[in-house]
Scaffold this motif. Structure first.
Motif, PDB file in Angstrom:
ATOM      1  N   ASP A   9       0.804  -1.242  -0.073  1.00  0.00           N
ATOM      2  CA  ASP A   9      -0.038   0.182   0.013  1.00  0.00           C
ATOM      3  C   ASP A   9       0.804   1.051   0.018  1.00  0.00           C
ATOM      4  OD1 ASP A   9      -2.279  -1.523  -0.003  1.00  0.00           O
ATOM      5  OD2 ASP A   9      -2.604  -1.325   2.114  1.00  0.00           O
ATOM      6  N   ALA A  10       1.918   1.270   0.708  1.00  0.00           N
ATOM      7  CA  ALA A  10       2.993   2.521   1.048  1.00  0.00           C
ATOM      8  C   ALA A  10       3.459   2.645  -0.696  1.00  0.00           C
ATOM      9  CB  ALA A  10       3.718   2.290   2.022  1.00  0.00           C
ATOM     10  N   THR A  11       4.089   1.784  -1.293  1.00  0.00           N
ATOM     11  CA  THR A  11       4.582   1.900  -2.477  1.00  0.00           C
ATOM     12  C   THR A  11       3.701   2.242  -3.382  1.00  0.00           C
ATOM     13  OG1 THR A  11       6.164   0.182  -1.914  1.00  0.00           O
ATOM     14  CG2 THR A  11       5.770   0.568  -4.340  1.00  0.00           C
ATOM     15  N   ARG A  12       2.241   1.910  -3.513  1.00  0.00           N
ATOM     16  CA  ARG A  12       1.376   2.072  -4.384  1.00  0.00           C
ATOM     17  C   ARG A  12       1.032   3.685  -4.178  1.00  0.00           C
ATOM     18  NH1 ARG A  12      -2.338  -1.188  -6.628  1.00  0.00           N
ATOM     19  NH2 ARG A  12      -1.903  -2.798  -5.073  1.00  0.00           N
ATOM     20  N   THR A  13       0.756   4.117  -3.016  1.00  0.00           N
ATOM     21  CA  THR A  13       0.602   5.446  -2.706  1.00  0.00           C
ATOM     22  C   THR A  13       1.531   6.241  -3.392  1.00  0.00           C
ATOM     23  OG1 THR A  13      -0.693   5.073  -0.636  1.00  0.00           O
ATOM     24  CG2 THR A  13      -0.025   7.122  -0.917  1.00  0.00           C
ATOM     25  N   ARG A  14       2.749   5.819  -2.915  1.00  0.00           N
ATOM     26  CA  ARG A  14       3.745   6.850  -3.574  1.00  0.00           C
ATOM     27  C   ARG A  14       4.014   6.817  -5.201  1.00  0.00           C
ATOM     28  NH1 ARG A  14       7.617   4.304  -1.271  1.00  0.00           N
ATOM     29  NH2 ARG A  14       8.941   3.209  -2.716  1.00  0.00           N
ATOM     30  N   VAL A  15       3.860   5.620  -5.680  1.00  0.00           N
ATOM     31  CA  VAL A  15       3.558   5.740  -7.217  1.00  0.00           C
ATOM     32  C   VAL A  15       2.488   6.253  -7.773  1.00  0.00           C
ATOM     33  CG1 VAL A  15       3.448   4.123  -9.181  1.00  0.00           C
ATOM     34  CG2 VAL A  15       4.903   3.397  -7.471  1.00  0.00           C
ATOM     35  N   GLN A  16       1.603   6.393  -6.999  1.00  0.00           N
ATOM     36  CA  GLN A  16       0.165   7.077  -7.614  1.00  0.00           C
ATOM     37  C   GLN A  16       0.321   8.706  -7.327  1.00  0.00           C
ATOM     38  OE1 GLN A  16      -2.586   5.389  -5.025  1.00  0.00           O
ATOM     39  NE2 GLN A  16      -3.406   3.799  -6.575  1.00  0.00           N
ATOM     40  N   ALA A  17       1.106   8.912  -6.367  1.00  0.00           N
ATOM     41  CA  ALA A  17       1.538  10.504  -6.261  1.00  0.00           C
ATOM     42  C   ALA A  17       2.300  11.001  -7.276  1.00  0.00           C
ATOM     43  CB  ALA A  17       2.189  10.698  -4.800  1.00  0.00           C
ATOM     44  N   SER A  18       3.320  10.155  -7.821  1.00  0.00           N
ATOM     45  CA  SER A  18       4.136  10.660  -8.766  1.00  0.00           C
ATOM     46  C   SER A  18       3.507  10.450 -10.309  1.00  0.00           C
ATOM     47  CB  SER A  18       5.618   9.454  -8.925  1.00  0.00           C
ATOM     48  OG  SER A  18       6.243   9.465  -7.855  1.00  0.00           O
ATOM     49  N   ILE A  19       2.599   9.631 -10.159  1.00  0.00           N
ATOM     50  CA  ILE A  19       1.742   9.818 -11.591  1.00  0.00           C
ATOM     51  C   ILE A  19       1.001  10.971 -11.511  1.00  0.00           C
ATOM     52  CG2 ILE A  19      -0.287   8.812 -12.746  1.00  0.00           C
ATOM     53  CD1 ILE A  19       0.710   5.968 -11.706  1.00  0.00           C
ATOM     54  N   LYS A  20       0.293  11.521 -10.530  1.00  0.00           N
ATOM     55  CA  LYS A  20      -0.323  12.812 -10.558  1.00  0.00           C
ATOM     56  C   LYS A  20       0.682  13.807 -10.643  1.00  0.00           C
ATOM     57  CE  LYS A  20      -3.572  15.135  -7.614  1.00  0.00           C
ATOM     58  NZ  LYS A  20      -4.416  15.220  -6.387  1.00  0.00           N
ATOM     59  N   ALA A  21       1.731  13.744  -9.970  1.00  0.00           N
ATOM     60  CA  ALA A  21       2.674  14.969 -10.111  1.00  0.00           C
ATOM     61  C   ALA A  21       3.148  15.171 -11.541  1.00  0.00           C
ATOM     62  CB  ALA A  21       3.897  14.663  -9.232  1.00  0.00           C
ATOM     63  N   LEU A  22       3.301  14.018 -12.221  1.00  0.00           N
ATOM     64  CA  LEU A  22       3.894  14.084 -13.643  1.00  0.00           C
ATOM     65  C   LEU A  22       2.735  14.161 -14.536  1.00  0.00           C
ATOM     66  CD1 LEU A  22       6.745  11.598 -13.288  1.00  0.00           C
ATOM     67  CD2 LEU A  22       6.897  13.954 -13.004  1.00  0.00           C
ATOM     68  N   GLY A  23       1.564  14.133 -14.315  1.00  0.00           N
ATOM     69  CA  GLY A  23       0.336  14.334 -15.166  1.00  0.00           C
ATOM     70  C   GLY A  23       0.209  13.003 -16.166  1.00  0.00           C
ATOM     71  N   TYR A  24       0.782  12.033 -15.689  1.00  0.00           N
ATOM     72  CA  TYR A  24       0.587  10.826 -16.459  1.00  0.00           C
ATOM     73  C   TYR A  24      -0.722  10.207 -16.830  1.00  0.00           C
ATOM     74  CZ  TYR A  24       1.394   6.036 -18.553  1.00  0.00           C
ATOM     75  OH  TYR A  24       1.376   4.913 -19.318  1.00  0.00           O
ATOM     76  N   VAL A  25      -1.210  10.047 -17.877  1.00  0.00           N
ATOM     77  CA  VAL A  25      -2.608   9.452 -17.963  1.00  0.00           C
ATOM     78  C   VAL A  25      -2.344   8.066 -18.783  1.00  0.00           C
ATOM     79  CG1 VAL A  25      -4.683   9.651 -19.348  1.00  0.00           C
ATOM     80  CG2 VAL A  25      -3.513  11.789 -18.543  1.00  0.00           C
ATOM     81  N   TYR A  26      -2.946   7.166 -17.883  1.00  0.00           N
ATOM     82  CA  TYR A  26      -2.843   5.723 -18.571  1.00  0.00           C
ATOM     83  C   TYR A  26      -3.718   5.469 -19.801  1.00  0.00           C
ATOM     84  CZ  TYR A  26      -2.800   0.508 -17.976  1.00  0.00           C
ATOM     85  OH  TYR A  26      -2.577  -0.880 -18.043  1.00  0.00           O
ATOM     86  N   ASN A  27      -3.205   4.779 -20.835  1.00  0.00           N
ATOM     87  CA  ASN A  27      -3.905   4.313 -21.868  1.00  0.00           C
ATOM     88  C   ASN A  27      -4.593   3.029 -21.947  1.00  0.00           C
ATOM     89  OD1 ASN A  27      -4.996   3.848 -24.521  1.00  0.00           O
ATOM     90  ND2 ASN A  27      -3.253   4.987 -25.615  1.00  0.00           N
ATOM     91  N   ARG A  28      -5.548   2.906 -20.833  1.00  0.00           N
ATOM     92  CA  ARG A  28      -6.167   1.653 -20.805  1.00  0.00           C
ATOM     93  C   ARG A  28      -6.591   0.870 -22.051  1.00  0.00           C
ATOM     94  NH1 ARG A  28      -7.625  -0.579 -15.929  1.00  0.00           N
ATOM     95  NH2 ARG A  28      -7.092   1.563 -15.123  1.00  0.00           N
ATOM     96  N   GLY A  29      -7.054   1.730 -23.080  1.00  0.00           N
ATOM     97  CA  GLY A  29      -7.499   1.435 -24.495  1.00  0.00           C
ATOM     98  C   GLY A  29      -6.204   0.296 -25.139  1.00  0.00           C
ATOM     99  N   ALA A  30      -4.953   0.780 -25.128  1.00  0.00           N
ATOM    100  CA  ALA A  30      -3.993   0.349 -25.548  1.00  0.00           C
ATOM    101  C   ALA A  30      -3.392  -0.831 -24.593  1.00  0.00           C
ATOM    102  CB  ALA A  30      -2.606   1.272 -25.824  1.00  0.00           C
ATOM    103  N   ALA A  31      -3.562  -0.648 -23.448  1.00  0.00           N
ATOM    104  CA  ALA A  31      -3.288  -1.973 -22.710  1.00  0.00           C
ATOM    105  C   ALA A  31      -4.401  -3.049 -23.013  1.00  0.00           C
ATOM    106  CB  ALA A  31      -3.325  -1.500 -21.161  1.00  0.00           C
ATOM    107  N   ALA A  32      -5.658  -2.621 -23.160  1.00  0.00           N
ATOM    108  CA  ALA A  32      -6.466  -3.833 -23.273  1.00  0.00           C
ATOM    109  C   ALA A  32      -6.287  -4.512 -24.662  1.00  0.00           C
ATOM    110  CB  ALA A  32      -7.881  -2.991 -23.371  1.00  0.00           C
ATOM    111  N   LEU A  33      -5.601  -3.867 -25.633  1.00  0.00           N
ATOM    112  CA  LEU A  33      -5.242  -4.480 -26.922  1.00  0.00           C
ATOM    113  C   LEU A  33      -4.107  -5.752 -26.709  1.00  0.00           C
ATOM    114  CD1 LEU A  33      -5.574  -1.639 -29.410  1.00  0.00           C
ATOM    115  CD2 LEU A  33      -7.028  -3.383 -29.251  1.00  0.00           C
ATOM    116  N   ARG A  34      -3.513  -5.224 -25.494  1.00  0.00           N
ATOM    117  CA  ARG A  34      -2.223  -6.381 -25.344  1.00  0.00           C
ATOM    118  C   ARG A  34      -2.911  -7.354 -24.347  1.00  0.00           C
ATOM    119  NH1 ARG A  34       0.043  -1.170 -24.635  1.00  0.00           N
ATOM    120  NH2 ARG A  34       0.095  -1.421 -22.429  1.00  0.00           N
ATOM    121  N   ALA A  35      -3.937  -7.263 -23.716  1.00  0.00           N
ATOM    122  CA  ALA A  35      -4.327  -7.957 -22.787  1.00  0.00           C
ATOM    123  C   ALA A  35      -5.566  -8.955 -23.325  1.00  0.00           C
ATOM    124  CB  ALA A  35      -4.775  -7.575 -21.503  1.00  0.00           C
ATOM    125  N   SER A  36      -5.889  -9.984 -22.721  1.00  0.00           N
ATOM    126  CA  SER A  36      -7.014 -11.089 -23.103  1.00  0.00           C
ATOM    127  C   SER A  36      -8.260 -10.351 -22.335  1.00  0.00           C
ATOM    128  CB  SER A  36      -6.853 -12.243 -22.466  1.00  0.00           C
ATOM    129  OG  SER A  36      -6.784 -12.223 -21.130  1.00  0.00           O
TER     130      SER A  36
END
Length: 367
Positions: free
Chosen positions: A47-74
């Motif tokens: 949980d602590a690591t997840r929170t730290r990574v999520q804070a970095s994602i927000k700080a850097l303004g990263y947007v996860y491309n879930r559609g592209a990820a779905a094309l790679r996943a089943s």
């Protein structure tokens, strides 16, 4: 060719798109693979690591491309949900039950309202196929061709039918026993001395309406009331209940009890009785179906057949999860047992000397 200066908003968008997983990893002080696990909501990350990574994602303004990820996943971890009357509180409770299960499974739903139109329903299903939903919860629109189940199978789209069903078994299905619910209502009214019991039912021909009508006819026959049974088909709205009881109460002899297709209709019936100066429950018993929240809060409190919409939603979602995990497993049907919730809108049959005309000048129904 003329060039236009890049706006600040487009600059920010380009910057967000240029952020990589390695940038987030460096910012959070973790590995790239850890960032990937966080983005995929993996339970393997502390949980602590997840929170730290999520804070970095927000700080850097990263947007996860879930559609592209779905094309790679089943899987896309999405489920399509198609209902036919989203304005009915019943469906609000049912969808809440669906979402409670999907949330625990890290799924989200795409909700669509068919308005009981097979054509509109088909458009939604095609859009959901384009979005690659992992499965479908379908309340079939009135008039849906059973061949739709074959089409969905050809699309490799697992489908659980909810409340209504089309086609021939076996199929995955979650609902409640509507036939038993109406029988419970008739049995209760008969024990109170009622004989002239009218059923206000829908005019549709789908399985759920047919089950309600079947329950009414069988119960009346079991109590040797074939000679006084009466069904009025039509819309199943509050307005329809309000209008129907206005006419019923002008008849002679008039009914002493009314069973309704759903609670919205029953609430309209009670308003209609009050408009005539009659007291629901005393001058005419009223029973609804579904036991929505408003039933217990009405005046008087409405006797209703609890059909458990939240639990139906939960069971339907669980069925879908099992089907997605095991596409070739045996088909399942989960049919819940309804329960009559007796409240103040039902009383023993009134005697002529007790029948009164009390005026309710404020009892109105908005158009």
């Amino acid at each position: 060719m003329a060039r236009f200066p890049e706006t600040s908003s487009s600059s920010r968008e380009r910057a967000r798109q240029s952020v990589t997983l390695q940038d987030i990893a460096a910012h959070a002080g973790v590995s790239r693979s850890t960032v990937s696990l966080v983005l995929r909501d993996s339970p393997l990350v502390a949980d602590a690591t997840r929170t730290r990574v999520q804070a970095s994602i927000k700080a850097l303004g990263y947007v996860y491309n879930r559609g592209a990820a779905a094309l790679r996943a089943s899987r896309t971890f999405t489920l399509g949900v198609v209902v036919y009357d989203i304005a009915n509180p019943f469906f609000g409770a049912m969808v809440a039950g669906i979402d409670s299960v999907l949330h625990r499974e890290n799924y989200v739903s795409f909700l669509a309202n068919s308005e009981d139109s097979p054509e509109r329903q088909q458009r939604f299903l095609e859009r959901m196929r384009e979005q690659r939903v992992d499965g479908l919860l379908l309340c079939p629109a009135e008039g849906t061709d059973p061949a739709l189940l074959t089409q969905l199978a050809d699309w490799n789209m697992p489908c659980v039918q909810v409340l209504r069903h089309i086609g021939t078994p076996p199929f995955d299905y979650a609902s409640t026993d509507f036939e038993l619910g109406v029988r419970q209502a008739v049995d209760h009214l008969v024990t109170l001395g009622h004989r002239r019991i009218v059923f206000l039912g829908g005019d549709a021909r789908h399985s759920a309406t047919q089950a309600r009508h079947r329950g009414y006819h069988e119960a009346m026959r079991a109590h040797s009331l074939d000679d006084v049974h009466r069904v009025i088909r039509g819309a199943v709205t509050r307005r329809a209940g309000f209008d129907a009881v206005q006419h019923l109460m002008q008849e002679s002899p008039r009914p002493t009890a009314v069973i309704c297709h759903n609670d919205l209709m029953a609430l309209g019936v009670m308003l209609g009785l009050q408009r005539l100066g009659l007291v629901p429950g005393e001058d005419c018993a009223v029973v609804g179906t579904d036991d929505i929240e408003e039933a217990a809060l009405s005046m008087p409190a409405l006797t209703s057949v609890a059909t458990h919409p939240y639990a139906i939603g939960e069971e339907a979602a669980r069925l879908a999860m099992r089907r997605i995990a095991n596409p070739d497993g045996a088909r399942e049907q989960v049919v819940l047992t309804p329960r009559l919730q007796v409240r103040h809108s039902c009383a023993p049959i009134p005697t002529p000397e007790k029948t009164s005309y009390r005026r309710y000048p404020h009892a109105t129904l908005d158009a």
